[in-house]
Design an enzyme around this catalytic site. Structure first.
Site, PDB file in Angstrom:
ATOM      1  N   ASN A   9       0.868  -1.182   0.000  1.00  0.00           N
ATOM      2  CA  ASN A   9       0.000   0.000   0.000  1.00  0.00           C
ATOM      3  C   ASN A   9       0.903   1.229   0.000  1.00  0.00           C
ATOM      4  OD1 ASN A   9      -1.916   1.959   0.376  1.00  0.00           O
ATOM      5  ND2 ASN A   9      -2.392   1.408   2.504  1.00  0.00           N
ATOM      6  N   TRP A  10       1.059   1.824  -1.179  1.00  0.00           N
ATOM      7  CA  TRP A  10       2.007   2.941  -1.300  1.00  0.00           C
ATOM      8  C   TRP A  10       1.439   4.258  -0.794  1.00  0.00           C
ATOM      9  CZ3 TRP A  10       4.362   1.928  -6.860  1.00  0.00           C
ATOM     10  CH2 TRP A  10       5.227   0.836  -6.778  1.00  0.00           C
ATOM     11  N   LYS A  11       0.145   4.280  -0.527  1.00  0.00           N
ATOM     12  CA  LYS A  11      -0.484   5.521  -0.037  1.00  0.00           C
ATOM     13  C   LYS A  11      -0.141   6.680  -0.979  1.00  0.00           C
ATOM     14  CE  LYS A  11      -0.234   3.459   4.492  1.00  0.00           C
ATOM     15  NZ  LYS A  11      -0.152   3.611   5.934  1.00  0.00           N
ATOM     16  N   HIS A  97      -9.752   1.559   4.878  1.00  0.00           N
ATOM     17  CA  HIS A  97      -8.465   1.842   5.527  1.00  0.00           C
ATOM     18  C   HIS A  97      -8.671   2.919   6.598  1.00  0.00           C
ATOM     19  CE1 HIS A  97      -4.339   2.976   6.250  1.00  0.00           C
ATOM     20  NE2 HIS A  97      -3.984   1.833   5.672  1.00  0.00           N
ATOM     21  N   GLU A  99      -6.901   5.314   7.535  1.00  0.00           N
ATOM     22  CA  GLU A  99      -6.572   6.693   7.124  1.00  0.00           C
ATOM     23  C   GLU A  99      -7.736   7.310   6.350  1.00  0.00           C
ATOM     24  OE1 GLU A  99      -2.848   5.845   5.218  1.00  0.00           O
ATOM     25  OE2 GLU A  99      -1.916   5.466   7.156  1.00  0.00           O
ATOM     26  N   GLU A 169      -5.687  -4.223  10.745  1.00  0.00           N
ATOM     27  CA  GLU A 169      -4.659  -3.198  10.908  1.00  0.00           C
ATOM     28  C   GLU A 169      -4.947  -2.382  12.172  1.00  0.00           C
ATOM     29  OE1 GLU A 169      -2.621  -2.213   6.953  1.00  0.00           O
ATOM     30  OE2 GLU A 169      -4.358  -0.922   7.117  1.00  0.00           O
ATOM     31  N   GLY A 175       2.123   2.863  10.681  1.00  0.00           N
ATOM     32  CA  GLY A 175       3.099   3.934  10.475  1.00  0.00           C
ATOM     33  C   GLY A 175       3.781   4.402  11.750  1.00  0.00           C
ATOM     34  N   SER A 215       3.071  -1.446  10.579  1.00  0.00           N
ATOM     35  CA  SER A 215       4.510  -1.479  10.855  1.00  0.00           C
ATOM     36  C   SER A 215       5.144  -2.848  10.616  1.00  0.00           C
ATOM     37  CB  SER A 215       4.801  -0.983  12.272  1.00  0.00           C
ATOM     38  OG  SER A 215       4.434   0.381  12.385  1.00  0.00           O
ATOM     39  N   GLY A 236       2.781  -0.883   4.362  1.00  0.00           N
ATOM     40  CA  GLY A 236       2.877   0.522   3.972  1.00  0.00           C
ATOM     41  C   GLY A 236       4.324   0.931   3.760  1.00  0.00           C
TER      42      GLY A 236
HETATM   43  P1  PGA Z   1       2.600   0.746   7.658  1.00  0.00           P
HETATM   44  O1  PGA Z   1       1.168   0.915   6.941  1.00  0.00           O
HETATM   45  O2  PGA Z   1       3.158  -0.566   7.189  1.00  0.00           O
HETATM   46  O3  PGA Z   1       3.390   1.915   7.212  1.00  0.00           O
HETATM   47  O4  PGA Z   1       2.332   0.742   9.133  1.00  0.00           O
HETATM   48  C1  PGA Z   1       0.303  -0.159   6.785  1.00  0.00           C
HETATM   49  C2  PGA Z   1      -0.992   0.291   6.187  1.00  0.00           C
HETATM   50  O5  PGA Z   1      -1.471   1.381   6.541  1.00  0.00           O
HETATM   51  O6  PGA Z   1      -1.563  -0.390   5.337  1.00  0.00           O
END
Ligand code: PGA
Length: 251
Positions: A9-11, A97, A99, A169, A175, A215, A236
């Site tokens: 997931n490159w966001k 997600h 976010e 998640e 993150g 993470s 991520g």
């Molecule tokens: P992260 O993100 O690996 O940077 O914690 C995971 C995600 O939000 O899918």
């Protein structure tokens, strides 16, 4: 049979050149090392989905969108619809997600609409759930995840949810560098599988791929993926770097 899946997931990261050179290099390394490709899904930003899909054509790697709008089309400035994505060959989408829930106020009601439109256009859905740190401190993490599922996915029939993948998640782990321990993650994954068992029966529960996200890095991936109910990861930060991501894939 449940599949092992790794999703990058490159966001909101990687521009055109970074996206295309990453994908070309990834393919090269994967072919050279004969890494089983079926498991790998990449979610780049909207403007690069088309080119990314073209680069991966003819391979079993695939591309997912990070979001879709809940309407077919219309006056929604700045949004991207499911039929638009289908017209460039995108068949997978990440929904729910944290976010998106947090920064774009995606409620369960909106998510139901998004699931409906994604199903209407034949998308495979990767659906995210997870509790906050406060939920966990108050020992409400199981109830939070149960509620998220009951108020979204569980409105849909077994046939409709057949191709869904779930990503657990925990929000406190996304993150932050604070990964859930394998035991904590396994406990929740087992719980999610039991919820699916009670709702949809043994076959769907056993077939369901439940990914962990939050993470994941090249050091902790292996122990997480060794857990009985952890079927892969939604990655991520560590998916942005090709070498680190490859280490996670190989875990
Ligand atoms: P992260 O993100 O690996 O940077 O914690 C995971 C995600 O939000 O899918």
């Amino acid at each position: 049979m449940k599949k092992k899946v790794i999703i990058a997931n490159w966001k909101m990261n990687h521009d055109f050149y970074e996206t295309t050179s990453y994908l070309r290099n990834l393919l090269k390394i994967i072919f050279e090392n004969k890494i089983n490709q079926k498991k790998i899904i990449i979610a780049p930003s909207f403007p690069f989905l088309h080119i990314s899909n073209q680069i991966l054509q003819g391979t079993t790697l695939s591309i997912a969108a990070q979001n879709i709008h809940q309407m077919d089309n219309g006056s929604y400035t700045g949004e991207v619809s499911a039929p638009m994505l289908r017209s460039i060959g995108i068949k997978k989408v990440i929904l729910g997600h944290s976010e998106r829930r947090k920064y774009f106020t995606e409620t369960n009601e909106i998510l139901i609409k998004k699931i409906k439109i994604a199903l209407k256009y034949g998308f495979n859905i990767i659906f995210c759930v997870g509790e906050t740190e406060v939920d966990r401190e108050k020992k409400k993490h199981f109830i939070t995840v149960k509620n998220q599922l009951e108020k979204t996915i569980f409105y849909f029939s077994l046939e409709e949810i057949n191709s869904f993948i779930i990503a657990y998640e925990p929000i406190w782990a996304i993150g932050t560098g604070k990964t859930a321990t394998p035991e904590i993650a396994q406990h929740m994954h087992q719980y999610i599988r039991t919820l699916f068992l009670n709702k949809y029966g043994k076959r769907r529960a056993n077939d369901l791929s439940i990914l962990y996200g939050g993470s994941i890095n090249d050091m902790n991936a292996k122990d997480l993926f060794l857990q009985k109910d952890i079927d892969g990861g939604l990655v991520g930060n560590y998916s942005l770097n090709i070498k680190k991501f490859l280490k996670i894939i190989q875990s």
